[in-house]
Design an enzyme around this catalytic site. Structure first.
Site, PDB file in Angstrom:
ATOM      1  N   ASP A   1      -4.758  13.188  22.415  1.00 44.76           N
ATOM      2  CA  ASP A   1      -3.491  13.050  21.697  1.00 44.76           C
ATOM      3  C   ASP A   1      -3.556  13.644  20.293  1.00 44.76           C
ATOM      4  OD1 ASP A   1      -2.256  11.904  23.803  1.00 44.76           O
ATOM      5  OD2 ASP A   1      -2.227   9.863  23.024  1.00 44.76           O
TER       6      ASP A   1
ATOM      7  N   ASP B   1       0.821  -1.208   0.000  1.00 47.22           N
ATOM      8  CA  ASP B   1       0.000   0.000   0.000  1.00 47.22           C
ATOM      9  C   ASP B   1       0.857   1.261   0.000  1.00 47.22           C
ATOM     10  OD1 ASP B   1      -2.237  -1.550   0.002  1.00 47.22           O
ATOM     11  OD2 ASP B   1      -2.649  -1.350   2.142  1.00 47.22           O
TER      12      ASP B   1
END
Length: 497
Positions: A370, A261
């Site tokens: 985060d 990918d």
């Protein structure tokens, strides 16, 4: 302030502190309203700019079609004024400038999401001397279904009858690519530092040239490796600089990737506008976008070159950074296209990320955690999945809004429609800057007041399917992720009577 606190309390000091705190709250609310007003104005300006660009692109395309029709009619009647045609060409080129790699509309043989499914006749450019100029292969994309009478032959229709609004079922047909002229030029992109990929590349280049008589392009370092192996590969072509890379899409009919990918992501990043069809071969790890196996590359490429083939249109995100010092919405850095996702995180800072998020003119939420992932549906099986996002079929148009470790029990992922513009702003009261990365690279810092704008790009990435887009997607999550794999329940246990 510390000295005042250490002093003996003075009568009435508490009332003054309360008044002072209330004044601070009032100022904070005013600043917040001003920031929201600024964001709304910037979003509105961006929307007007987008409409202007679409209208400009539409006018240019109409002018092109009128010129082509006029020339075709003149050629048919035998009344061609070569000088007038040349002057007309020069005027059109001067007007459009570098339109072939910067305009938001479709290229001559490119793929554009807003008209890729619209039936249209192929351009009649027979007046071009084919001996002087090598033309790209033309193709047409259309809906494909299993027979006219099958369940998949449906239409997208909204009807209003007797006061009732009804909608037909959405079309479930696949997209098919049919060549209108034979492909002539291939671009082969390979995963670096792999001996097996290097050997396969040499075999494929030799077969395509000797058996199919095709022109081959590779990256500069791959051409050096091929010539080191044998001087017979001197017919392989490459490019020299970034300017030539930006024009590759005007020369290449088909792209072949040898890797995983990541190689498909690299291939997509090379094209800042229209992308030729990509045939991805699996030589990586998971391979959600690489359905073809290298052992049978001759049979697969024979089928692709003959056509028709099923295509998956993988949408991309167009990302722009607007710095706090920018005076207008148009003062942005160079746009970045991503096929998987753009990630905004806290970097090396120990503080929570503080991000204000807007969808068009509407406030969405403040992210405290985060970070945040804005993903395409093709990237739904990547970082977004690891952060708790849903897996989505790659041909579903939408933007995935997935938080990373949010400090909230009720912050669930969202899927937003394709037509919206998502704005992520680092507020002035943020304790630390944020960091944005695009498909895992091109990392950029976002300071207080900076904004990141993300919208759906008009140039999707067309990847060839082994069977069709749905079959390949389900096979990838079954084979790559072992999705819902468990032992079957024993049949010899207790039963309902």
């Amino acid at each position: 302030m510390e000295e005042l606190l250490q002093q003996t309390p003075v009568e009435g000091m508490d009332e003054h502190l309360i008044e002072f705190s209330e004044a601070l709250r009032t100022v904070a609310k005013a600043l917040r309203r001003a920031a929201e007003g600024k964001a709304s104005a910037q979003a509105e300006a961006a929307e007007w700019k987008r409409r202007y660009e679409l209208e400009r692109t539409r006018n240019i395309q109409m002018e092109r079609k009128d010129r082509i029709a006029e020339r075709f009619s003149a050629e048919k009647n035998g009344n061609i004024d070569c000088g007038r045609v040349k002057n007309s060409d020069n005027q059109l080129i001067q007007k459009n400038g570098l339109e072939e790699h910067s305009e938001k509309g479709c290229m001559k043989h490119g793929i554009c999401s807003h008209e890729v499914l619209r039936d249209r006749e192929s351009d009649s450019n027979s007046y071009v001397d084919r001996n002087k100029m090598m033309r790209k292969a033309s193709f047409k994309l259309s809906w494909w279904c299993k027979g006219e009478n099958g369940d998949q032959h449906k239409h997208d229709i909204v009807s209003f009858e007797k006061g009732n609004i009804t909608t037909a079922e959405r079309s479930s047909k696949q997209i098919s690519l049919k060549w209108e002229s034979d492909p002539q030029t291939m671009l082969i992109l390979t995963k670096p530092n792999s001996v097996s990929v290097r050997i396969l590349c040499a075999q494929m280049v030799r077969w395509l040239k000797e058996k199919k008589k095709l022109n081959i392009y590779v990256e500069p370092h791959v051409r050096v490796e091929l010539l080191t192996e044998s001087s017979d590969f001197n017919y392989v072509q490459t490019w020299k600089d970034d300017r030539e890379i930006s024009l590759v899409h005007t020369k290449v009919d088909l792209v072949i990737t040898l890797g995983g990918d990541g190689t498909v992501l690299w291939a997509a990043s090379m094209f800042k506008g229209p992308v030729p069809p990509i045939v991805p071969f699996s030589l990586g790890s998971l391979g959600f976008m690489t359905p073809f196996y290298s052992e049978h590359f001759k049979e697969y490429l024979d089928s692709v070159l003959r056509g028709p083939i099923s295509i998956t249109l993988r949408h991309r995100l167009l990302c722009r950074i607007v710095r706090d010092a920018a005076k207008t919405e148009y003062e942005t850095e160079e746009p970045i296209l991503v096929l998987n996702e753009v990630t905004i995180d806290r970097g090396i800072s120990s503080y929570l990320t503080n991000l204000e998020c807007y969808c068009d003119n509407s406030f969405v939420t403040c992210v405290q955690g985060d970070g945040l992932i804005l993903s395409t549906t093709s990237g739904s099986t990547a970082y977004s999945l690891a952060a708790g996002g849903s897996m989505v079929h790659p041909q579903v148009p939408g933007i995935l809004f997935t938080p990373i470790c949010p400090h909230s029990l009720s912050f669930r992922p969202l899927i937003l429609p394709e037509h919206v513009t998502v704005r992520i702003v680092v507020p002035y009261n943020s304790r630390s800057p944020a960091w944005a990365s695009f498909d895992g690279k091109d990392r950029k810092q976002l300071a207080a007041g900076d904004a990141l704008l993300c919208s759906m790009a008009p140039w999707p990435v067309p990847t060839a399917c082994q069977v069709d887009s749905t079959n390949d997607f389900l096979h990838s999550i079954h084979d790559g992720l072992h999705w819902n794999l468990r032992k079957t329940q024993s049949f010899d246990g207790p039963r309902d009577l």
